[in-house]
Every structure is written in structure tokens, then in C-alpha cells.
Write an enzyme that holds these catalytic residues in place. Structure first.
Site, short mmCIF file in Angstrom:
data_model
loop_
_atom_site.label_atom_id
_atom_site.label_comp_id
_atom_site.label_asym_id
_atom_site.label_seq_id
_atom_site.Cartn_x
_atom_site.Cartn_y
_atom_site.Cartn_z
N ALA A 160 5.54 -2.61 -4.11
CA ALA A 160 4.60 -1.69 -4.74
C ALA A 160 4.06 -0.78 -3.64
CB ALA A 160 3.46 -2.46 -5.40
N LYS A 161 4.08 0.51 -3.91
CA LYS A 161 3.63 1.48 -2.91
C LYS A 161 2.12 1.66 -3.10
CE LYS A 161 5.18 5.93 -0.98
NZ LYS A 161 5.65 5.42 0.32
N THR A 162 1.37 0.79 -2.45
CA THR A 162 -0.07 0.64 -2.68
C THR A 162 -0.85 1.29 -1.54
OG1 THR A 162 0.44 -1.50 -3.70
CG2 THR A 162 -1.86 -1.03 -3.18
#
Length: 312
Positions: A160-162
Site C-alpha cells: 500500500a502506497k501510504t
């Protein structure tokens, strides 16, 4: 170049086009305090048919998927976000540019649980040149292996590109720059190679290409997938589930980074150890050329990967 030096005027926020200077959030927004946001970085390239966004559908798919571990439902359809992105590019009169969609928990309450907070979303675009320096694409960059490790997927979702997770990237990158390097390489908790702070990494040895697999705590990069595809189309054997030890970096024939910002950037030194001949290697150069031929549409390959701004 800072934002104040750029001729950009408009950002899309929550369904409205607002002036750049008015694109603001409340200081008590949940995402600011707890890093509860997800984002993408995509590029549009100048072509003979006007600006073309590269692999936009894949970027949007990853944006929605990034929100799932956080129970974040983005309140707009992919079609609505695409329309907004194209309009932002047009209103800012941009050709080639970098595109940043971001979704985050906004302002309502400040408990750790975000359940009472709205999901806000914004899309900005601006001109952005070579991420790791103007001569990096040709001459490569010097990097160091960071003392900071990449978190494991059992701790925080690595695919997840958090927003908050990029503190890890910041620590590694700034450590490298304080020590005179351009960028870092981070190892995973097992001590194997994971990626760069904002890039995936590839190794070439004896004509074969290796890149760490998803089990190595990496982000499933879209440029990574592009380069794997281009390499296989050119007859290269690619191990995209590789486990690469730190020591193998020093004995590689070639190393290079990939990413939407970094594109395809050679690595010439790791920890002051010269890689190969100390310059962009032949495999890296071939794949880099293939990549730019593709995204700048000097070839008709993979037309399905492009969204043409002026034709929407």
C-alpha cells in the site's frame, strides 16, 4: 525548483477546482497527525498527440487498493478521477508533468480511529524533471546501503502506497545524502535487498536480470512491471522474485533503479564500490532507451498503457 517558481494555478480537491494557494486543509486533519493517507505518483509525457498519462489505469487501481487495509473508501469513481486529472493538466497548460493524487482521512475528530473522519482527495500536477539529478540518467548515481531497514509486511502493509510510511524512506534517503550519496538502498528485516526509498531496484549479472520479489517487502512498482515487460520482450531472462543479498550488490555487472519519478536510473557505485565499469551498462542502456522510446511514443508498442489528455 520550488512550487513558487512554477507556473501552476489549479488543484482539484473534493470535486472542485481551486486556486493553487487555496488548496489547504485543517491543521487537525487526521492524515496530518497519523499519516493516514494513500497516494500515487504518475507521469504524463509529451507526445505527437499531446500529453499522454502513462499507465494511469494501473496507478488508479493501486490507489484504490492502497486504501483497503485502512478501510478507506475513495468517494469518487475512477472515471471521475480521470476526468479531474485531465482537467487539472489542461487548466495548468501542462505538457509532460508529474501527477499526484492523494486520498486521506480529513477533519472531524482526532482519535486514532479514523471512523468519524471524511475521506478527502486531491489531485495536483506540475512540471518535474529528472528525480535524481539532471545527469543521473546517463552517468548514474552513487548510493549507500542504509542502516535503516524496510518494515515488514507483517508490521505495516508494504504494497500500500501510504503517506506515513515514507518516513522510513525519508530516514534512509537523508542518511545517504548526509554521507555524500545521491540515494539509498534499504534492506528488509532479513537483511536482503528490498528497494530504494522511492524506487525499485534491478541487478544484472551474466546477462540475466534480477529484481526483488513482492515477498521482500517492496512496493509493486508500475515502472518495475514496465521494465520487466520490456526486458522479456527483448529476450532477457528476468527473475522477478529474486532474493538478493547485500554482498551481491557489490559484485553485480549492473544495477539500476526504476520508478515513476526516477524512471530508469543507473547505479554506478554502492558504498563507494564501483559497479561494473562504473558507468551505465549496456543492458541498462538498452532498457532505458526502450523505456523512453515507449513513453515518448517513438514506438507504437503498448498503446493500451496511454491516456491521451487532448483526446478525452
Amino acid at each position: 525548483m520550488g512550487f513558487d517558481d512554477m507556473d501552476v494555478s489549479t488543484i482539484w480537491m473534493n470535486g472542485e477546482y481551486v486556486d493553487w494557494d487555496d488548496a489547504q486543509i485543517h491543521v487537525l486533519s487526521h492524515g496530518l497527525h497519523y499519516g493516514t493517507g494513500v497516494f500515487e505518483g504518475a507521469r504524463a509525457y509529451d507526445t505527437d498527440r499531446g500529453p499522454a498519462i502513462f499507465r494511469w489505469e494501473e496507478h488508479l487501481e493501486r490507489l484504490y487498493n492502497s486504501g483497503k487495509p485502512y478501510n478507506m473508501e475513495i468517494p469518487y469513481t475512477p472515471e471521475e478521477l480521470t476526468e479531474a486529472t485531465i482537467e487539472v493538466i489542461k487548466r495548468n497548460d501542462l505538457g509532460g508533468c508529474y501527477i499526484r493524487p492523494i486520498a486521506y482521512y480529513g477533519y472531524d475528530s482526532l482519535g486514532v480511529s479514523p471512523r468519524d473522519n471524511p475521506t478527502d482527495i486531491a489531485i495536483a500536477a506540475w512540471p518535474w524533471g529528472t528525480y535524481l539529478g539532471e545527469d543521473a540518467l546517463e552517468n548514474g548515481v552513487d548510493v549507500m546501503v542504509s542502516s535503516w531497514r524496510k518494515h515488514a509486511s507483517s508490521q505495516i502493509p508494504t504494497n500500500a502506497k501510504t503517506t506515513g510510511l515514507y518516513v522510513n524512506s525519508l530516514l534512509a534517503g537523508e542518511e545517504a545524502r548526509r554521507n555524500g550519496y545521491v540515494e539509498a538502498i534499504v534492506l528488509n528485516k532479513e537483511g536482503n535487498v528490498a528497494e530504494g526509498p522511492g524506487e525499485n531496484i534491478f541487478m544484472v549479472r551474466d546477462g540475466k536480470i534480477y529484481t526483488p520479489g513482492l515477498s521482500q517487502s517492496i512496493l509493486d512498482g508500475i515502472t518495475r512491471d514496465t521494465v520487466i515487460t520490456l526486458a522479456r520482450e527483448r529476450g532477457y531472462e528476468v527473475d522477478d522474485s529474486a532474493i538478493i543479498s547485500r554482498g551481491e550488490l557489490h559484485t553485480a555487472d549492473e544495477l539500476f533503479f526504476t520508478g515513476s519519478a526516477a524512471e530508469v536510473t543507473p547505479i554506478r557505485k554502492v558504498d563507494n564500490v564501483v559497479i561494473g565499469e562504473g558507468s551505465r551498462g549496456p543492458v541498462t542502456e538498452e532498457l532505458q532507451t526502450a523505456f523512453f522510446d515507449l513513453v515518448e511514443r517513438r514506438t507504437d508498442d503498448h498503446e493500451e498503457w496511454f491516456t491521451y489528455v487532448d483526446e478525452q
